[in-house]
Design an enzyme around this catalytic site. Structure first.
Site, PDB file in Angstrom:
ATOM      1  N   SER A  64     141.666 -62.378  41.264  1.00 21.08           N
ATOM      2  CA  SER A  64     140.859 -61.694  42.276  1.00 21.08           C
ATOM      3  C   SER A  64     139.345 -61.680  41.503  1.00 21.08           C
ATOM      4  O   SER A  64     138.377 -61.936  42.369  1.00 21.08           O
ATOM      5  CB  SER A  64     141.346 -60.198  42.049  1.00 21.08           C
ATOM      6  OG  SER A  64     142.735 -60.241  42.745  1.00 21.08           O
ATOM      7  N   THR A  65     139.090 -61.490  40.272  1.00 22.86           N
ATOM      8  CA  THR A  65     138.027 -61.559  39.879  1.00 22.86           C
ATOM      9  C   THR A  65     137.227 -62.749  40.010  1.00 22.86           C
ATOM     10  O   THR A  65     135.998 -62.915  39.805  1.00 22.86           O
ATOM     11  CB  THR A  65     137.980 -60.867  38.236  1.00 22.86           C
ATOM     12  OG1 THR A  65     138.788 -59.646  38.287  1.00 22.86           O
ATOM     13  CG2 THR A  65     136.664 -60.765  37.483  1.00 22.86           C
TER      14      THR A  65
ATOM     15  N   LYS B 101     151.593 -59.807  35.689  1.00 26.63           N
ATOM     16  CA  LYS B 101     150.474 -59.119  35.459  1.00 26.63           C
ATOM     17  C   LYS B 101     150.408 -58.032  36.694  1.00 26.63           C
ATOM     18  O   LYS B 101     150.275 -58.022  37.773  1.00 26.63           O
ATOM     19  CB  LYS B 101     149.538 -60.143  36.055  1.00 26.63           C
ATOM     20  CG  LYS B 101     148.019 -59.687  35.876  1.00 26.63           C
ATOM     21  CD  LYS B 101     146.862 -60.354  36.455  1.00 26.63           C
ATOM     22  CE  LYS B 101     145.434 -59.953  36.436  1.00 26.63           C
ATOM     23  NZ  LYS B 101     145.112 -58.947  37.486  1.00 26.63           N
TER      24      LYS B 101
ATOM     25  N   SER C 202     148.578 -55.308  38.158  1.00 23.18           N
ATOM     26  CA  SER C 202     147.163 -54.583  38.558  1.00 23.18           C
ATOM     27  C   SER C 202     147.251 -53.639  39.617  1.00 23.18           C
ATOM     28  O   SER C 202     146.375 -53.036  40.220  1.00 23.18           O
ATOM     29  CB  SER C 202     146.174 -55.821  39.149  1.00 23.18           C
ATOM     30  OG  SER C 202     145.826 -56.796  38.161  1.00 23.18           O
TER      31      SER C 202
ATOM     32  N   GLY D  79     146.532 -55.349  34.481  1.00 20.08           N
ATOM     33  CA  GLY D  79     145.221 -55.703  34.560  1.00 20.08           C
ATOM     34  C   GLY D  79     144.462 -54.535  34.904  1.00 20.08           C
ATOM     35  O   GLY D  79     143.178 -54.734  35.508  1.00 20.08           O
TER      36      GLY D  79
END
Length: 310
Positions: A48-49, A165, A167, A195
């Site tokens: 996403s980042t 992960k 998030s 995350g």
């Protein structure tokens, strides 16, 4: 390289862009060097980042090829294979693994509504076709489905996924997975990663293996320091470092919500910070995100200065 269980800080790498929207490879490689110098234990591209959702397939492939070629096996490179349905994800798995990724990171299917049985079927199909380990990515804010802890644990026990992960920001659900991995026999080599930048100390305290912080692009040394303090049992020092990083994370809200969404503000802030720190040449974000104003960039600079980074 041989893939081993993931631990420590594994930042989701920003994708620097030129003003005309192409991948700025020289800036990307400087960013990789900046992260490696900060002591990170792996790199996660096309998350996403990384603005993966905005990048066409040719740019996704270029990012993976550039990073894996530059890192030369020094660290594991995880690549997002993120798309709406299983067939589309399988295409991305083939592309990023051919480009050198050591593992793929996969969300639940999205756009259409899904059932837990369909989510499990999705991961089993991806794992069966992938030549590298599959990391489950719990991102309900984007895919509108929370990965159920029992599904994750079942897939882990069957060797379908090699890690999670998370998030979601849901620390209670995260604890369920951590506890389940610890208590269920037959689950080995499974990495549980948070995350969520703001609760790293808490996540590590309950048994997380590592963290995947977007803010780690800006301050990798800080997150590596935080990880080390937690592992050393210096919880007071860890709390102070986490609070410094929480204050720095305030930069994600500099964008005026009357004219831009939270993604434009957050990714724009990370890239502005990297530009101000001299790591990347241009803070451009992908279309249709809205760029920060000069005043908003100045606020990012104030956050950096307050955190001792300028």
């Amino acid at each position: 390289m041989t893939f081993t269980p993931l631990t420590g800080v594994i930042p989701p790498v920003c994708t620097p862009l030129t003003p005309d929207g192409e991948v700025d490879v020289p800036s990307l490689l400087r960013l990789v060097d900046h992260l490696v110098a900060g002591g990170v234990r792996g790199l996660f591209v096309l998350g996403s980042t990384s603005e993966a959702a905005f990048l066409p397939d040719r740019q996704r492939r270029l990012v993976v090829e550039s990073v894996t070629g530059h890192i030369g096996g020094q660290l594991p490179v995880l690549a997002g294979a993120i798309d709406m349905t299983t067939p589309r994800v399988l295409d991305h798995v083939a592309s990023v693994t051919a480009a050198g990724a050591d593992a793929v990171v996969v969300t639940a299917p999205f756009y259409t509504r899904t059932h837990p049985a369909e989510i499990a079927r999705h991961y089993r199909a991806v794992a069966a076709a992938s030549p590298v380990p599959v990391i489950a990515y719990d991102l309900p804010v984007a895919v509108h489905t929370k990965l159920p802890a029992d599904v994750v644990l079942e897939l882990a026990a069957d060797g379908v996924v090699a890690g999670l992960k998370d998030s979601s920001g849901d620390l209670a659900a995260f604890r369920q997975v951590v506890t389940g991995v610890r208590e269920r026999r037959g689950i080995t080599g499974f990495s549980v990663l948070t995350g969520s930048e703001l609760i790293v100390d808490a996540a590590l305290a309950i048994g997380a293996d590592g963290t995947v912080p977007g803010l780690g692009n800006v301050d990798p040394h800080g997150y590596v320091r935080l990880d080390g303090l937690c592992r050393a049992g210096d919880w007071e020092g860890a709390r102070a470092e986490q609070e410094r990083l929480c204050a720095l994370f305030g930069m994600v809200s500099v964008g005026d919500p009357a004219r831009m969404g939270p993604n434009s503000s957050a990714i724009g802030a990370f890239k502005a910070a990297l530009h101000l720190r001299g790591v990347i040449d241009c803070p451009a974000t992908a279309q249709p995100q809205i760029p920060l104003s000069p005043d908003e960039v100045e606020q990012v600079g104030k956050h950096l200065a307050a955190a001792g980074l300028l």
